[in-house]
Design a protein around this motif. Structure first.
Motif, PDB file in Angstrom:
ATOM      1  N   ARG A  81       0.834  -1.212   0.000  1.00  0.00           N
ATOM      2  CA  ARG A  81       0.000   0.000   0.000  1.00  0.00           C
ATOM      3  C   ARG A  81       0.868   1.260   0.000  1.00  0.00           C
ATOM      4  N   CYS A  82       1.913   1.235   0.798  1.00  0.00           N
ATOM      5  CA  CYS A  82       2.812   2.390   0.875  1.00  0.00           C
ATOM      6  C   CYS A  82       3.471   2.643  -0.479  1.00  0.00           C
ATOM      7  N   LEU A  86       3.340   5.746  -3.277  1.00  0.00           N
ATOM      8  CA  LEU A  86       4.582   6.419  -3.667  1.00  0.00           C
ATOM      9  C   LEU A  86       4.786   6.422  -5.191  1.00  0.00           C
ATOM     10  N   LEU A  87       4.210   5.475  -5.898  1.00  0.00           N
ATOM     11  CA  LEU A  87       4.438   5.353  -7.339  1.00  0.00           C
ATOM     12  C   LEU A  87       4.021   6.577  -8.158  1.00  0.00           C
ATOM     13  N   PHE A 120      16.107   2.699  -3.101  1.00  0.00           N
ATOM     14  CA  PHE A 120      15.196   2.396  -2.002  1.00  0.00           C
ATOM     15  C   PHE A 120      14.154   1.367  -2.434  1.00  0.00           C
ATOM     16  N   LEU A 121      13.562   1.578  -3.608  1.00  0.00           N
ATOM     17  CA  LEU A 121      12.559   0.644  -4.108  1.00  0.00           C
ATOM     18  C   LEU A 121      13.156  -0.732  -4.388  1.00  0.00           C
ATOM     19  N   GLU A 122      14.367  -0.761  -4.909  1.00  0.00           N
ATOM     20  CA  GLU A 122      15.030  -2.046  -5.182  1.00  0.00           C
ATOM     21  C   GLU A 122      15.287  -2.810  -3.890  1.00  0.00           C
ATOM     22  N   LYS A 123      15.705  -2.097  -2.832  1.00  0.00           N
ATOM     23  CA  LYS A 123      15.956  -2.754  -1.542  1.00  0.00           C
ATOM     24  C   LYS A 123      14.682  -3.371  -0.979  1.00  0.00           C
ATOM     25  N   LEU A 124      13.548  -2.750  -1.237  1.00  0.00           N
ATOM     26  CA  LEU A 124      12.272  -3.298  -0.780  1.00  0.00           C
ATOM     27  C   LEU A 124      11.812  -4.476  -1.631  1.00  0.00           C
ATOM     28  N   GLY A 125      12.417  -4.658  -2.783  1.00  0.00           N
ATOM     29  CA  GLY A 125      12.021  -5.751  -3.674  1.00  0.00           C
ATOM     30  C   GLY A 125      11.065  -5.328  -4.763  1.00  0.00           C
ATOM     31  N   VAL A 126      10.980  -4.010  -5.023  1.00  0.00           N
ATOM     32  CA  VAL A 126      10.090  -3.506  -6.064  1.00  0.00           C
ATOM     33  C   VAL A 126      10.824  -3.574  -7.402  1.00  0.00           C
ATOM     34  N   LYS A 171       4.205 -10.040  -5.988  1.00  0.00           N
ATOM     35  CA  LYS A 171       2.870  -9.448  -5.882  1.00  0.00           C
ATOM     36  C   LYS A 171       2.754  -8.227  -6.791  1.00  0.00           C
ATOM     37  N   MET A 172       1.659  -8.183  -7.542  1.00  0.00           N
ATOM     38  CA  MET A 172       1.405  -7.057  -8.433  1.00  0.00           C
ATOM     39  C   MET A 172       1.027  -5.833  -7.618  1.00  0.00           C
ATOM     40  N   ILE A 173       1.756  -4.724  -7.843  1.00  0.00           N
ATOM     41  CA  ILE A 173       1.420  -3.455  -7.199  1.00  0.00           C
ATOM     42  C   ILE A 173       0.544  -2.638  -8.148  1.00  0.00           C
ATOM     43  N   ARG A 174       1.028  -2.546  -9.386  1.00  0.00           N
ATOM     44  CA  ARG A 174       0.289  -1.781 -10.388  1.00  0.00           C
ATOM     45  C   ARG A 174       0.640  -2.347 -11.762  1.00  0.00           C
TER      46      ARG A 174
END
Length: 182
Positions: A81-82, A86-87, A120-126, A171-174
């Motif tokens: 959700r966060c 942010l996207l 930052f996004l890569e570290k979260l796994g995005v 998991k699909m975010i968008r």
């Protein structure tokens, strides 16, 4: 008749003695039976408590595993959700960087900030969903337009990306909003 009475008395005494002996034997047998049944009931009680303990232990172990799983799922859901919120900021940042800028230092600073956001996004796994030039996949692409097929983009291929898609691990975010060649 007295002899008969005496015989009857002797017989009665012998019967009483035999009855007393039977009673003594029966009492001894009853005592042994009661000791055996008491031992058996104690063993049954111990076994019942052991089974109760094992069930309780298994229930607690299942509870612990379930709560750990729910905690991970809640963390993943909150993270998703966060990132989803942010996207749009990331999209606007990319658009701002594409705009012409006469100040090289300003442009360099924006690129460094954008690099930090990407790290930052890569570290979260995005991860960004591959779209341009990829075969259309309705699971990860949202087709909002159809275009004519060309040599560069054959039929069923994504030929234009309107908005990038992102995934958090698996998991699909968008989904990516795309145009598909037809």
């Amino acid at each position: 008749m007295t002899a008969m009475n005496e015989n009857e008395e002797i017989l009665d005494e012998e019967l009483e003695e035999t009855a007393d002996e039977d009673t003594a034997e029966t009492t001894e047998e009853d005592d042994e039976d009661s000791e055996v049944s008491a031992a058996e009931s104690a063993e049954e009680a111990i076994e019942a408590e052991r089974e109760r303990y094992l069930r309780l232990y298994a229930e607690f172990d299942n509870f612990r595993k379930r709560t750990a799983k729910e905690k991970l799922e809640a963390y993943g859901e909150a993270t998703a959700r966060c990132i989803e919120q942010l996207l749009p900021v990331v999209d606007n940042f990319e658009r701002a960087m594409e705009a012409p800028c006469s100040d090289a230092q300003y442009q360099s600073g924006m690129e460094m900030i954008f690099g930090q956001i990407k790290n930052f996004l890569e570290k979260l796994g995005v991860t960004e969903i591959e779209a341009l030039g990829a075969e259309f996949d309705p699971n990860v692409h949202n087709a909002i337009k159809q275009s004519e097929a060309t040599e560069e983009y054959p039929e069923g291929t994504v030929c234009e990306v309107f908005q990038k898609g992102y995934m958090l691990k698996d998991k699909m975010i968008r989904p990516a909003m795309v145009a598909v060649s037809n």
